[in-house]
Enzyme design. Structure first.
Site, PDB file in Angstrom:
ATOM      1  N   ARG A  21       5.089  -7.125   7.857  1.00 45.25           N
ATOM      2  CA  ARG A  21       6.420  -6.580   7.593  1.00 45.25           C
ATOM      3  C   ARG A  21       6.435  -5.050   7.502  1.00 45.25           C
ATOM      4  O   ARG A  21       7.472  -4.422   7.583  1.00 45.25           O
ATOM      5  CB  ARG A  21       6.979  -7.202   6.297  1.00 45.25           C
ATOM      6  N   GLY A  83      -3.543 -17.704   3.969  1.00 41.81           N
ATOM      7  CA  GLY A  83      -2.713 -17.784   2.769  1.00 41.81           C
ATOM      8  C   GLY A  83      -3.433 -17.292   1.519  1.00 41.81           C
ATOM      9  O   GLY A  83      -4.648 -17.115   1.509  1.00 41.81           O
ATOM     10  N   ARG A 338      -7.358  26.792   2.153  1.00 38.94           N
ATOM     11  CA  ARG A 338      -7.944  25.545   2.666  1.00 38.94           C
ATOM     12  C   ARG A 338      -9.058  25.156   1.712  1.00 38.94           C
ATOM     13  O   ARG A 338      -9.005  25.449   0.545  1.00 38.94           O
ATOM     14  CB  ARG A 338      -8.431  25.758   4.088  1.00 38.94           C
ATOM     15  N   LYS A 356     -10.400  30.438   2.968  1.00 35.13           N
ATOM     16  CA  LYS A 356     -11.182  29.200   3.098  1.00 35.13           C
ATOM     17  C   LYS A 356     -12.592  29.430   2.604  1.00 35.13           C
ATOM     18  O   LYS A 356     -13.212  30.458   2.913  1.00 35.13           O
ATOM     19  CB  LYS A 356     -11.226  28.784   4.574  1.00 35.13           C
ATOM     20  N   ASN A 382      -9.822  45.752  -3.077  1.00 41.99           N
ATOM     21  CA  ASN A 382      -8.553  45.762  -2.369  1.00 41.99           C
ATOM     22  C   ASN A 382      -8.791  45.418  -0.905  1.00 41.99           C
ATOM     23  O   ASN A 382      -9.500  46.125  -0.200  1.00 41.99           O
ATOM     24  CB  ASN A 382      -7.887  47.124  -2.472  1.00 41.99           C
TER      25      ASN A 382
HETATM   26  C1  UD1 Z   1       3.517 -13.632  -2.906  1.00 46.40           C
HETATM   27  C2  UD1 Z   1       3.696 -14.968  -3.646  1.00 46.40           C
HETATM   28  C3  UD1 Z   1       5.108 -15.044  -4.193  1.00 46.40           C
HETATM   29  C4  UD1 Z   1       5.375 -13.846  -5.098  1.00 46.40           C
HETATM   30  C5  UD1 Z   1       5.086 -12.549  -4.373  1.00 46.40           C
HETATM   31  C6  UD1 Z   1       5.141 -11.400  -5.373  1.00 46.40           C
HETATM   32  C7  UD1 Z   1       2.296 -16.632  -2.520  1.00 46.40           C
HETATM   33  C8  UD1 Z   1       2.288 -17.798  -1.586  1.00 46.40           C
HETATM   34  N1  UD1 Z   1       3.478 -16.054  -2.718  1.00 46.40           N
HETATM   35  O1  UD1 Z   1       4.395 -13.636  -1.806  1.00 46.40           O
HETATM   36  O2  UD1 Z   1       5.269 -16.246  -4.919  1.00 46.40           O
HETATM   37  O3  UD1 Z   1       6.693 -13.893  -5.561  1.00 46.40           O
HETATM   38  O4  UD1 Z   1       3.780 -12.557  -3.800  1.00 46.40           O
HETATM   39  O5  UD1 Z   1       4.980 -10.159  -4.772  1.00 46.40           O
HETATM   40  O6  UD1 Z   1       1.251 -16.308  -3.046  1.00 46.40           O
HETATM   41  N2  UD1 Z   1      -3.160 -12.073   1.209  1.00 46.40           N
HETATM   42  C9  UD1 Z   1      -4.487 -12.294   1.550  1.00 46.40           C
HETATM   43  N3  UD1 Z   1      -4.769 -13.288   2.444  1.00 46.40           N
HETATM   44  C10 UD1 Z   1      -3.823 -14.086   2.990  1.00 46.40           C
HETATM   45  C11 UD1 Z   1      -2.467 -13.839   2.633  1.00 46.40           C
HETATM   46  C12 UD1 Z   1      -2.175 -12.840   1.731  1.00 46.40           C
HETATM   47  O7  UD1 Z   1      -5.392 -11.612   1.089  1.00 46.40           O
HETATM   48  O8  UD1 Z   1      -4.185 -14.959   3.786  1.00 46.40           O
HETATM   49  C13 UD1 Z   1      -2.848 -10.986   0.250  1.00 46.40           C
HETATM   50  C14 UD1 Z   1      -1.959  -9.915   0.820  1.00 46.40           C
HETATM   51  O9  UD1 Z   1      -2.746  -8.842   1.333  1.00 46.40           O
HETATM   52  C15 UD1 Z   1      -1.146  -9.467  -0.401  1.00 46.40           C
HETATM   53  C16 UD1 Z   1      -1.137 -10.700  -1.280  1.00 46.40           C
HETATM   54  O10 UD1 Z   1      -2.149 -11.561  -0.826  1.00 46.40           O
HETATM   55  O11 UD1 Z   1      -1.769  -8.416  -1.081  1.00 46.40           O
HETATM   56  C17 UD1 Z   1       0.211 -11.410  -1.278  1.00 46.40           C
HETATM   57  O12 UD1 Z   1       0.522 -11.808   0.046  1.00 46.40           O
HETATM   58  P1  UD1 Z   1       1.966 -11.565   0.654  1.00 46.40           P
HETATM   59  O13 UD1 Z   1       1.981 -12.072   2.037  1.00 46.40           O
HETATM   60  O14 UD1 Z   1       2.409 -10.181   0.398  1.00 46.40           O
HETATM   61  O15 UD1 Z   1       2.784 -12.597  -0.257  1.00 46.40           O
HETATM   62  P2  UD1 Z   1       4.331 -12.557  -0.607  1.00 46.40           P
HETATM   63  O16 UD1 Z   1       5.095 -13.113   0.534  1.00 46.40           O
HETATM   64  O17 UD1 Z   1       4.725 -11.212  -1.076  1.00 46.40           O
HETATM   65 CA    CA Z   2       3.705  -9.240  -1.219  1.00 47.35          CA
END
Ligand code: UD1
Ligand code: CA
Length: 460
Positions: A21, A83, A338, A356, A382
């Site tokens: 996103r 996930g 710098r 620098k 100076n």
């Molecule tokens: C997530 C929560 C949601 C919550 C929201 C709050 C889940 C399923 N959902 O949604 O309930 O309200 O956060 O901000 O957990 N990540 C990984 N590996 C993956 C997927 C994600 O490391 O396979 C990490 C992402 O880098 C991120 C975090 O997990 O830092 C959350 O993932 P993101 O996709 O941002 O979840 P949300 O849709 O925001």
């Molecule tokens: Ca998030």
């Protein structure tokens, strides 16, 4: 910190998400908030708690993330982004045998304070919970997971926005995606998560219902500080996080006695310290780690990156990086320091002066149009208008030394390596390529010749 938890606490930071996103080449967690990558804000806040071990889950080829994190942490790679539940599973080999509490937190939640994390941990341990979710109430809960409670107000489960029905969508209590777990329970129950949902992902949030159904103790701890817990998924929320943190920092500065003329138009990093009665004028950006003394005037339109400034220093319309300035010194307008400019007390650096990797001693001046590189300038020197240290021969850099009380006339070139002795004079317009002894006058230019009446001849 409130009370002390008598248990080992480890943290898992999720940072492997694709960050689609954001529509960006840069990893999501590296997007800066007031000049500092999100993930480093989070790590700095975790550092202020009693958490010992910090394990970051990253995607493969995340060398940039590894490079950006300077703290002592461990990295675990999640090859495929299946996930948040799957991401936590990647840490199983490191933590599965541990007793104690595991905090799971997301790299895209940079504003959460150590205070809030501590409150969550304390609530969790006081209640001997198996899992405590940090939640908050939002006016507009769109896109967040919702906390679903039963008639007794106990937490039943979390439903993701995309999977929620109309009734669930009305719920304003959201999951901040920060949790405390009993470590053993976490890894035992994680195995039961399935990916039958709208995104075909293994949601960590499903673990709530799993633990609940096993008669586990599941709680949500509601924080009323909902600005702190925002998750940053796109550039709109990124800009919002910048404004929120900007306001928090500027308010704190002003409470401590710093005058900020236009707080909406002043950007100060979380790692900047400013003394009281210092005035910050509009358009000033102070990023990195800065220490600024009392009674200074900084700005308008000035940038600092890792700059240390004494008391009663004025810097106008200038760009300074990785540099140090003493007391009572005036800089600008339009100066550029710098790397590694070390400027003394009572100094004047004026318009269009670039410095620098140089020391510039007390009560010395370079008031106009100079380049000073790889130099050691003593005190009461100076540097006349247009003085240039010629430090580069196209191959290597060399050093210029200008001893105390020397006077360098306007428009001089000092070809390094070269030393101008104490009390020496360099005549204006000289190109100096030999050392000038202490107390000497060096003139290195063509002698002037006047041809009487010649003007008339030329005009014919
Ligand atoms: C997530 C929560 C949601 C919550 C929201 C709050 C889940 C399923 N959902 O949604 O309930 O309200 O956060 O901000 O957990 N990540 C990984 N590996 C993956 C997927 C994600 O490391 O396979 C990490 C992402 O880098 C991120 C975090 O997990 O830092 C959350 O993932 P993101 O996709 O941002 O979840 P949300 O849709 O925001
Ligand atoms: Ca998030």
């Amino acid at each position: 910190m409130i009370g002390s938890v008598n248990m080992k606490i480890n943290a898992i930071i999720l940072a492997a998400g694709r960050g689609t996103r954001m529509k960006s080449k840069l990893y999501k967690v590296l997007h800066p908030v007031l000049g500092k990558p999100m993930i480093n804000h989070l790590i700095d806040h975790i550092k202020e708690t009693e958490i010992k071990r910090k394990i970051i889950v990253i995607a493969k080829n995340s060398d940039q993330v590894k490079e950006a994190v300077k703290e002592n942490v461990e990295f675990v790679v999640q090859e495929e982004q299946l996930g948040t539940g799957h991401a936590v599973m990647m840490v199983e080999p490191l933590l599965k045998d541990e007793e104690g509490i595991t905090l799971v937190i997301c790299g895209d939640t940079p504003l959460i304070s150590s205070d809030t994390i501590n409150r969550l941990i304390n609530f969790h341990s006081e209640n001997h919970a198996d899992i405590t979710v940090l939640s908050t109430m939002l006016e507009d809960p769109t896109n967040y997971g919702r906390i679903i409670r039963d008639n007794n107000n106990s937490v039943l489960k979390i439903v993701e926005h995309k999977d929620a029905n109309e009734e669930e969508k009305q719920v304003r209590e959201i999951n901040t995606a920060t949790y405390c777990f009993d470590n053993k329970k976490l890894f035992k129950s994680l195995k039961k998560i399935r990916n039958q949902n709208s995104q075909n992902e293994f949601y960590l949030t499903d673990i709530i219902e799993i633990i609940k159904n096993e008669d586990g103790k599941v709680y949500a701890y509601i924080t009323d500080n909902n600005d702190e817990v925002m998750g940053i998924n796109d550039k709109i929320s990124l800009s919002l996080a910048n404004s929120i943190l900007k306001r928090t920092i500027n308010d704190k500065m002003m409470r401590n006695g710093v005058t900020i003329v236009d707080p909406n138009n002043t950007y100060i990093s979380a790692d900047t310290l400013i003394g009281k009665d210092t005035i910050i004028y509009p358009g000033t950006i102070l990023y990195g780690e800065n220490v600024i003394g009392e009674d200074c005037k900084i700005g308008p339109n000035t940038e600092f990156l890792n700059v240390k400034v004494g008391n009663n220093v004025n810097v106008k319309h200038s760009v300074l990086a990785n540099s140090v300035i003493g007391n009572n010194t005036n800089v600008g307008p339009f100066a550029h320091f710098r790397n590694n400019a070390v400027i003394g007390n009572n100094v004047r650096i004026g318009n269009f002066v670039e410095i620098k990797n140089s020391q510039f001693g007390d009560s010395s001046n370079a008031a106009h149009l100079s380049y000073i590189g790889d130099s050691e300038v003593g005190s009461k020197v100076n540097m006349g208008c247009g003085t240039i240290t010629v430090n580069y021969d196209g191959n290597k850099k060399s050093k210029t030394i200008i001893k105390d009380n020397a006077f360098v006339g306007c428009n001089s070139n000092l070809i390094a390596p070269v030393t101008i002795g104490e009390n020496a004079y360099v005549a204006a317009g000289s190109t100096i390529n030999k050392d000038v002894p202490k107390g000497a006058l060096a003139i290195a230019r063509q002698k002037q010749e006047n041809k009487d009446g010649y003007s008339k001849k030329l005009r014919k």
